[in-house]
Design a protein around this motif. Sequence first.
Motif, PDB file in Angstrom:
ATOM      1  N   GLU A   1      -3.543  14.539  13.413  1.00 45.61           N
ATOM      2  CA  GLU A   1      -3.124  15.933  13.359  1.00 45.61           C
ATOM      3  C   GLU A   1      -1.808  16.153  12.613  1.00 45.61           C
ATOM      4  N   LEU A   2      -0.815  15.367  12.909  1.00 45.95           N
ATOM      5  CA  LEU A   2       0.552  15.649  12.495  1.00 45.95           C
ATOM      6  C   LEU A   2       0.713  15.844  10.989  1.00 45.95           C
ATOM      7  N   GLY A   3       0.143  14.978  10.193  1.00 41.68           N
ATOM      8  CA  GLY A   3       0.307  15.066   8.745  1.00 41.68           C
ATOM      9  C   GLY A   3      -0.661  15.996   8.060  1.00 41.68           C
ATOM     10  N   TYR A   4      -1.678  16.448   8.778  1.00 40.90           N
ATOM     11  CA  TYR A   4      -2.685  17.324   8.177  1.00 40.90           C
ATOM     12  C   TYR A   4      -2.421  18.795   8.443  1.00 40.90           C
ATOM     13  N   THR A   5      -1.841  19.113   9.590  1.00 47.56           N
ATOM     14  CA  THR A   5      -1.645  20.511   9.956  1.00 47.56           C
ATOM     15  C   THR A   5      -0.330  21.035   9.392  1.00 47.56           C
ATOM     16  N   ASP A   6      -0.310  22.327   9.147  1.00 49.02           N
ATOM     17  CA  ASP A   6       0.908  22.972   8.668  1.00 49.02           C
ATOM     18  C   ASP A   6       1.831  23.147   9.867  1.00 49.02           C
ATOM     19  N   ASN A   7       2.890  22.378   9.912  1.00 48.82           N
ATOM     20  CA  ASN A   7       3.836  22.456  11.021  1.00 48.82           C
ATOM     21  C   ASN A   7       5.243  22.196  10.496  1.00 48.82           C
ATOM     22  N   ALA A   8       6.225  22.457  11.334  1.00 49.87           N
ATOM     23  CA  ALA A   8       7.628  22.326  10.920  1.00 49.87           C
ATOM     24  C   ALA A   8       7.964  20.904  10.483  1.00 49.87           C
ATOM     25  N   PHE A   9       7.352  19.917  11.112  1.00 51.32           N
ATOM     26  CA  PHE A   9       7.623  18.524  10.740  1.00 51.32           C
ATOM     27  C   PHE A   9       7.152  18.250   9.316  1.00 51.32           C
ATOM     28  N   ARG A  10       5.911  18.556   9.045  1.00 51.70           N
ATOM     29  CA  ARG A  10       5.360  18.303   7.713  1.00 51.70           C
ATOM     30  C   ARG A  10       6.126  19.063   6.640  1.00 51.70           C
ATOM     31  N   ARG A  11       6.395  20.335   6.887  1.00 51.62           N
ATOM     32  CA  ARG A  11       7.157  21.127   5.911  1.00 51.62           C
ATOM     33  C   ARG A  11       8.554  20.541   5.718  1.00 51.62           C
TER      34      ARG A  11
ATOM     35  N   ILE B   1       0.836  -1.212   0.000  1.00 52.07           N
ATOM     36  CA  ILE B   1       0.000   0.000   0.000  1.00 52.07           C
ATOM     37  C   ILE B   1       0.864   1.252   0.000  1.00 52.07           C
ATOM     38  N   LEU B   2       1.829   1.297   0.918  1.00 47.77           N
ATOM     39  CA  LEU B   2       2.664   2.491   1.049  1.00 47.77           C
ATOM     40  C   LEU B   2       3.580   2.668  -0.160  1.00 47.77           C
ATOM     41  N   GLY B   3       4.061   1.575  -0.713  1.00 44.17           N
ATOM     42  CA  GLY B   3       4.876   1.650  -1.915  1.00 44.17           C
ATOM     43  C   GLY B   3       4.098   2.220  -3.083  1.00 44.17           C
ATOM     44  N   GLU B   4       2.850   1.808  -3.193  1.00 44.28           N
ATOM     45  CA  GLU B   4       1.996   2.320  -4.268  1.00 44.28           C
ATOM     46  C   GLU B   4       1.760   3.825  -4.097  1.00 44.28           C
ATOM     47  N   VAL B   5       1.573   4.257  -2.870  1.00 40.99           N
ATOM     48  CA  VAL B   5       1.390   5.688  -2.590  1.00 40.99           C
ATOM     49  C   VAL B   5       2.638   6.468  -3.005  1.00 40.99           C
ATOM     50  N   MET B   6       3.813   5.941  -2.644  1.00 42.56           N
ATOM     51  CA  MET B   6       5.060   6.681  -2.838  1.00 42.56           C
ATOM     52  C   MET B   6       5.700   6.497  -4.210  1.00 42.56           C
ATOM     53  N   ARG B   7       5.292   5.502  -4.969  1.00 39.77           N
ATOM     54  CA  ARG B   7       5.949   5.202  -6.257  1.00 39.77           C
ATOM     55  C   ARG B   7       6.083   6.414  -7.175  1.00 39.77           C
ATOM     56  N   PRO B   8       5.083   7.302  -7.259  1.00 37.58           N
ATOM     57  CA  PRO B   8       5.249   8.452  -8.164  1.00 37.58           C
ATOM     58  C   PRO B   8       6.363   9.418  -7.725  1.00 37.58           C
ATOM     59  N   GLY B   9       6.693   9.439  -6.445  1.00 42.58           N
ATOM     60  CA  GLY B   9       7.761  10.301  -5.962  1.00 42.58           C
ATOM     61  C   GLY B   9       7.454  11.785  -6.046  1.00 42.58           C
ATOM     62  N   THR B  10       6.191  12.120  -5.956  1.00 42.32           N
ATOM     63  CA  THR B  10       5.757  13.514  -6.110  1.00 42.32           C
ATOM     64  C   THR B  10       5.454  14.156  -4.759  1.00 42.32           C
ATOM     65  N   ALA B  11       5.282  15.478  -4.783  1.00 44.28           N
ATOM     66  CA  ALA B  11       4.878  16.212  -3.581  1.00 44.28           C
ATOM     67  C   ALA B  11       3.514  15.700  -3.105  1.00 44.28           C
ATOM     68  N   GLU B  12       2.635  15.389  -4.032  1.00 47.19           N
ATOM     69  CA  GLU B  12       1.313  14.859  -3.663  1.00 47.19           C
ATOM     70  C   GLU B  12       1.447  13.510  -2.966  1.00 47.19           C
ATOM     71  N   ALA B  13       2.365  12.683  -3.427  1.00 45.60           N
ATOM     72  CA  ALA B  13       2.577  11.374  -2.806  1.00 45.60           C
ATOM     73  C   ALA B  13       3.035  11.527  -1.358  1.00 45.60           C
ATOM     74  N   ILE B  14       3.966  12.438  -1.102  1.00 48.29           N
ATOM     75  CA  ILE B  14       4.462  12.604   0.266  1.00 48.29           C
ATOM     76  C   ILE B  14       3.355  13.167   1.154  1.00 48.29           C
ATOM     77  N   ARG B  15       2.530  14.061   0.636  1.00 45.74           N
ATOM     78  CA  ARG B  15       1.397  14.578   1.428  1.00 45.74           C
ATOM     79  C   ARG B  15       0.409  13.460   1.754  1.00 45.74           C
ATOM     80  N   THR B  16       0.159  12.591   0.790  1.00 45.80           N
ATOM     81  CA  THR B  16      -0.748  11.461   1.023  1.00 45.80           C
ATOM     82  C   THR B  16      -0.180  10.539   2.101  1.00 45.80           C
ATOM     83  N   LEU B  17       1.110  10.253   2.028  1.00 43.88           N
ATOM     84  CA  LEU B  17       1.736   9.417   3.059  1.00 43.88           C
ATOM     85  C   LEU B  17       1.605  10.057   4.433  1.00 43.88           C
ATOM     86  N   LEU B  18       1.875  11.348   4.532  1.00 49.07           N
ATOM     87  CA  LEU B  18       1.798  12.039   5.826  1.00 49.07           C
ATOM     88  C   LEU B  18       0.378  12.077   6.383  1.00 49.07           C
TER      89      LEU B  18
END
Length: 126
Positions: free
Chosen positions: A92-102, A66-83
Amino acid sequence: ADTLARVAQDGSTKFEAQLVPIVEELLKLGKPVSNLSFAVAAWAQHLRGADEKGGTLQVFDARADILGEVMRPGTAEAIRTLLQDEQIFGRELGYTDNAFRRGVERHFSQITSGGVMAALEAGRAG
């Protein structure tokens, strides 16, 4: 000493139990999380199942498919989906604008565009 493959093994479970609570606490305290965000970005790259030279990497994780399929494109959208995977990063962590996510987004972009070593150098310089 641990091998890199063993450290990366079952990252989805390890991050949920070990990394996320630490990141959340550091963010509350206003402390830096850049090194932890780099670790997640590097793991996200690993989930793609290929090294920088195009060789195949085995990903040992219960959710590797599942996670490999999410990340395979290697795009900014893929990393946001993973987070935004609540099983790993909570609600909260992957949805909110914070230093970790950025940081994860920035490091992942650096890794995919120039490789891990260049991203490490960029982190040291800035």
